[in-house]
Structures are given as C-alpha cells and as structure tokens.
Design a protein around this motif. Structure first.
Motif, PDB file in Angstrom:
ATOM      1  N   PRO A   7     -43.559 -28.124  47.243  1.00 26.63           N
ATOM      2  CA  PRO A   7     -43.164 -27.107  45.989  1.00 26.63           C
ATOM      3  C   PRO A   7     -44.696 -26.843  45.185  1.00 26.63           C
ATOM      4  CG  PRO A   7     -42.733 -29.978  46.133  1.00 26.63           C
ATOM      5  CD  PRO A   7     -43.770 -28.623  47.977  1.00 26.63           C
ATOM      6  N   VAL A   8     -44.028 -26.202  44.051  1.00 24.02           N
ATOM      7  CA  VAL A   8     -45.571 -25.327  43.523  1.00 24.02           C
ATOM      8  C   VAL A   8     -44.971 -26.009  41.727  1.00 24.02           C
ATOM      9  CG1 VAL A   8     -46.426 -23.435  42.958  1.00 24.02           C
ATOM     10  CG2 VAL A   8     -45.377 -23.665  45.486  1.00 24.02           C
ATOM     11  N   GLY A   9     -46.623 -26.163  41.575  1.00 26.76           N
ATOM     12  CA  GLY A   9     -46.493 -26.350  39.561  1.00 26.76           C
ATOM     13  C   GLY A   9     -46.004 -25.000  39.026  1.00 26.76           C
ATOM     14  N   THR A  10     -46.345 -25.034  38.024  1.00 23.10           N
ATOM     15  CA  THR A  10     -46.465 -24.544  37.014  1.00 23.10           C
ATOM     16  C   THR A  10     -47.158 -23.326  37.198  1.00 23.10           C
ATOM     17  OG1 THR A  10     -46.972 -25.463  35.590  1.00 23.10           O
ATOM     18  CG2 THR A  10     -45.065 -25.736  35.000  1.00 23.10           C
ATOM     19  N   ASP A  11     -49.220 -23.671  37.263  1.00 20.64           N
ATOM     20  CA  ASP A  11     -49.805 -23.154  37.341  1.00 20.64           C
ATOM     21  C   ASP A  11     -49.926 -22.234  38.681  1.00 20.64           C
ATOM     22  OD1 ASP A  11     -50.177 -25.273  39.019  1.00 20.64           O
ATOM     23  OD2 ASP A  11     -52.049 -25.922  37.674  1.00 20.64           O
ATOM     24  N   ARG A  12     -48.932 -23.117  39.511  1.00 20.78           N
ATOM     25  CA  ARG A  12     -49.502 -22.031  41.308  1.00 20.78           C
ATOM     26  C   ARG A  12     -49.808 -22.354  42.203  1.00 20.78           C
ATOM     27  NH1 ARG A  12     -44.729 -19.936  41.483  1.00 20.78           N
ATOM     28  NH2 ARG A  12     -45.505 -18.509  42.900  1.00 20.78           N
ATOM     29  N   THR A  13     -49.900 -23.924  41.784  1.00 12.16           N
ATOM     30  CA  THR A  13     -50.932 -24.920  42.828  1.00 12.16           C
ATOM     31  C   THR A  13     -49.481 -26.062  43.544  1.00 12.16           C
ATOM     32  OG1 THR A  13     -51.459 -26.421  40.618  1.00 12.16           O
ATOM     33  CG2 THR A  13     -52.808 -24.390  41.542  1.00 12.16           C
ATOM     34  N   VAL A  14     -50.197 -26.242  44.863  1.00 16.68           N
ATOM     35  CA  VAL A  14     -49.580 -27.061  45.319  1.00 16.68           C
ATOM     36  C   VAL A  14     -49.639 -28.610  44.796  1.00 16.68           C
ATOM     37  CG1 VAL A  14     -49.095 -28.091  47.515  1.00 16.68           C
ATOM     38  CG2 VAL A  14     -49.646 -25.320  47.385  1.00 16.68           C
ATOM     39  N   SER A  15     -48.409 -28.865  44.952  1.00 22.04           N
ATOM     40  CA  SER A  15     -48.195 -30.360  44.358  1.00 22.04           C
ATOM     41  C   SER A  15     -48.408 -30.946  44.952  1.00 22.04           C
ATOM     42  CB  SER A  15     -46.377 -30.689  43.632  1.00 22.04           C
ATOM     43  OG  SER A  15     -46.620 -31.828  43.225  1.00 22.04           O
ATOM     44  N   ARG A  16     -48.701 -32.527  44.593  1.00 18.25           N
ATOM     45  CA  ARG A  16     -49.054 -33.259  45.236  1.00 18.25           C
ATOM     46  C   ARG A  16     -47.587 -34.634  45.202  1.00 18.25           C
ATOM     47  NH1 ARG A  16     -51.879 -30.687  47.987  1.00 18.25           N
ATOM     48  NH2 ARG A  16     -53.840 -30.005  48.097  1.00 18.25           N
ATOM     49  N   LEU A  25     -45.421 -37.399  37.676  1.00 22.25           N
ATOM     50  CA  LEU A  25     -44.905 -37.915  36.480  1.00 22.25           C
ATOM     51  C   LEU A  25     -45.789 -37.402  35.139  1.00 22.25           C
ATOM     52  CD1 LEU A  25     -42.451 -38.465  34.806  1.00 22.25           C
ATOM     53  CD2 LEU A  25     -44.094 -41.265  35.104  1.00 22.25           C
ATOM     54  N   GLN A  26     -47.279 -37.878  35.569  1.00 19.82           N
ATOM     55  CA  GLN A  26     -48.048 -37.536  34.125  1.00 19.82           C
ATOM     56  C   GLN A  26     -48.801 -36.070  34.495  1.00 19.82           C
ATOM     57  OE1 GLN A  26     -50.238 -39.554  32.172  1.00 19.82           O
ATOM     58  NE2 GLN A  26     -50.410 -38.344  31.453  1.00 19.82           N
ATOM     59  N   GLN A  27     -48.385 -35.434  35.100  1.00 16.03           N
ATOM     60  CA  GLN A  27     -48.113 -33.888  35.565  1.00 16.03           C
ATOM     61  C   GLN A  27     -47.433 -33.148  34.813  1.00 16.03           C
ATOM     62  OE1 GLN A  27     -49.189 -32.232  39.089  1.00 16.03           O
ATOM     63  NE2 GLN A  27     -51.093 -32.839  39.451  1.00 16.03           N
ATOM     64  N   GLU A  28     -46.809 -34.136  34.667  1.00 17.17           N
ATOM     65  CA  GLU A  28     -45.195 -33.392  33.992  1.00 17.17           C
ATOM     66  C   GLU A  28     -45.333 -33.575  32.413  1.00 17.17           C
ATOM     67  OE1 GLU A  28     -42.440 -30.961  34.982  1.00 17.17           O
ATOM     68  OE2 GLU A  28     -44.211 -30.787  36.249  1.00 17.17           O
ATOM     69  N   ASP A  30     -46.796 -34.583  30.739  1.00 18.95           N
ATOM     70  CA  ASP A  30     -48.700 -33.197  30.310  1.00 18.95           C
ATOM     71  C   ASP A  30     -48.179 -32.627  29.356  1.00 18.95           C
ATOM     72  OD1 ASP A  30     -50.316 -35.671  30.029  1.00 18.95           O
ATOM     73  OD2 ASP A  30     -51.064 -34.964  31.702  1.00 18.95           O
ATOM     74  N   ARG A  31     -47.646 -31.811  30.713  1.00 18.76           N
ATOM     75  CA  ARG A  31     -46.995 -30.355  30.103  1.00 18.76           C
ATOM     76  C   ARG A  31     -45.877 -30.370  29.478  1.00 18.76           C
ATOM     77  NH1 ARG A  31     -42.528 -28.052  31.739  1.00 18.76           N
ATOM     78  NH2 ARG A  31     -41.256 -29.576  33.219  1.00 18.76           N
ATOM     79  N   LEU A  32     -44.852 -31.541  29.205  1.00 13.30           N
ATOM     80  CA  LEU A  32     -43.798 -30.809  27.646  1.00 13.30           C
ATOM     81  C   LEU A  32     -45.030 -31.427  26.734  1.00 13.30           C
ATOM     82  CD1 LEU A  32     -41.171 -31.589  27.663  1.00 13.30           C
ATOM     83  CD2 LEU A  32     -41.763 -34.207  27.557  1.00 13.30           C
ATOM     84  N   PHE A  33     -45.696 -32.314  26.694  1.00 14.50           N
ATOM     85  CA  PHE A  33     -46.337 -32.304  25.318  1.00 14.50           C
ATOM     86  C   PHE A  33     -46.877 -31.915  25.105  1.00 14.50           C
ATOM     87  CE2 PHE A  33     -45.005 -36.782  25.197  1.00 14.50           C
ATOM     88  CZ  PHE A  33     -44.868 -36.502  24.676  1.00 14.50           C
ATOM     89  N   GLU A  34     -47.799 -30.609  25.622  1.00 20.03           N
ATOM     90  CA  GLU A  34     -48.374 -29.658  25.731  1.00 20.03           C
ATOM     91  C   GLU A  34     -47.839 -28.302  24.846  1.00 20.03           C
ATOM     92  OE1 GLU A  34     -50.607 -26.004  28.530  1.00 20.03           O
ATOM     93  OE2 GLU A  34     -50.912 -28.332  28.829  1.00 20.03           O
ATOM     94  N   GLY A  35     -46.586 -28.272  25.326  1.00 18.10           N
ATOM     95  CA  GLY A  35     -45.461 -27.460  24.729  1.00 18.10           C
ATOM     96  C   GLY A  35     -45.517 -28.387  22.964  1.00 18.10           C
ATOM     97  N   VAL A  36     -45.049 -28.982  22.812  1.00 15.42           N
ATOM     98  CA  VAL A  36     -44.937 -29.383  21.884  1.00 15.42           C
ATOM     99  C   VAL A  36     -45.636 -29.305  20.566  1.00 15.42           C
ATOM    100  CG1 VAL A  36     -44.095 -31.733  20.195  1.00 15.42           C
ATOM    101  CG2 VAL A  36     -43.617 -30.949  22.515  1.00 15.42           C
ATOM    102  N   THR A  37     -46.945 -29.647  21.250  1.00 16.52           N
ATOM    103  CA  THR A  37     -47.988 -29.671  20.495  1.00 16.52           C
ATOM    104  C   THR A  37     -49.289 -28.082  19.860  1.00 16.52           C
ATOM    105  OG1 THR A  37     -50.006 -30.351  22.164  1.00 16.52           O
ATOM    106  CG2 THR A  37     -48.666 -32.039  20.822  1.00 16.52           C
ATOM    107  N   ARG A  38     -48.442 -27.653  20.553  1.00 15.26           N
ATOM    108  CA  ARG A  38     -49.243 -25.842  21.006  1.00 15.26           C
ATOM    109  C   ARG A  38     -49.444 -25.546  19.467  1.00 15.26           C
ATOM    110  NH1 ARG A  38     -47.275 -23.436  25.350  1.00 15.26           N
ATOM    111  NH2 ARG A  38     -48.537 -24.291  26.735  1.00 15.26           N
TER     112      ARG A  38
END
Length: 160
Positions: A7-16, A25-28, A30-38
């Motif tokens: 699996p590859v994340g949105t930043d093209r790094t290998v997911s752990r 779950l925390q990364q997902e 964070d990604r969700l709220f990062e888009g909302v607060t931008r």
C-alpha cells in the motif's frame, strides 16, 4: 502489467499499516482534517491542536536541564511555571486587547489565547533548584539536576 502489493500513501511513501494499524488510522484522520482546515488558517476552531503552543528547546548539560520557550509579546505577568510530581508546566495567555473600530481587517495571522506545555523531569528535582528569566520573547528555565542517589552497603550482623 504487475501492480505493487505494498500500500502506498498519498505522499507516495510505503504505508506501515501492517506494523501499527493505529498509526495508519491517525495518518488518515490527519489527512482528512488537513484538507478541511486548509481554507481557515486563522479561525480558532480550525487552527489545530498546536496552534497556540510555544516552540520549545530542551537541552541537558552536566549540571542542569535548560528549557527555552518562544513567547513573543509576553511578559513575566503573563506566564506561570509550576513544578509538581517531577513535571514542570509552563502556562500562559496572550491576550488580544483591541478596540480598533476604524480598521477593517483583511488578514489576521497573530494568535491569541492560553497555552500549557509540560516537561517531565528526573526524580528528586526541588522547586528551589528551578530558575527562570524572560528576555526578548524567550523564556529560559534552568533546572539544576538532582544529585545522583548514593549507594551504601549495609553490614549484616549475625543474630546469634
């Protein structure tokens, strides 16, 4: 065409994901709220958990622990330092004292509000071994290290 099974994340790094499912779950989240607060960089409800937290450096020398915190615009009356159960806590509040009725703000980047940062210290630190000073927006707290515990061999006496 062969696709990778990793699996590859949105930043093209290998997911752990396999190593720590909570990390994924925390990364997902964070990604969700990062888009909302931008779109709301300065609206208090959307500034994120660390928006008012001062940046800190913690260093250690042979004799002391030195903590420096950036507190621009704050004075000694705006900051409290407490030591309890080997935890040093720095609290403060940056107040907005505006009564500018004539200005129509288009951009507000300065943040206001209260903050609290804590640092766990070694066992045995005494409040009298802590000193602090603030200069040019930087708070410097110096904590004298406690003396190492002394070991003493106890002689065993015979009861007979």
């Amino acid at each position: 065409m062969n696709k990778s099974l990793i699996p590859v994340g949105t930043d093209r790094t290998v997911s752990r994901r396999e190593a720590n499912p909570f990390s994924f779950l925390q990364q997902e989240i964070d990604r969700l709220f990062e888009g909302v607060t931008r779109g709301f960089p300065n609206f208090p409800a959307f500034t994120g958990a660390g928006a008012n937290l001062p940046r800190m450096d913690v260093a250690e020398t042979d004799k002391a622990i030195e903590i420096e915190a950036e507190l621009p615009g704050l004075e000694t009356k705006d900051v409290q330092i407490n030591l309890a159960d080997n935890v040093l806590t720095i609290r403060g509040e940056k107040r907005s004292e505006r009564e500018e009725k004539e200005k129509d703000y288009h951009l507000v980047e300065r943040s206001y509000g209260s903050f609290s940062r804590s640092v766990e210290l070694p066992q045995g630190v005494k409040p009298e071994d802590v000193s602090a000073e603030i200069a040019k927006g930087v708070l410097k707290v110096t904590v004298k290290k406690p003396a190492p515990a002394q070991s003493k061999q106890i002689e065993i006496k015979s009861a007979a």
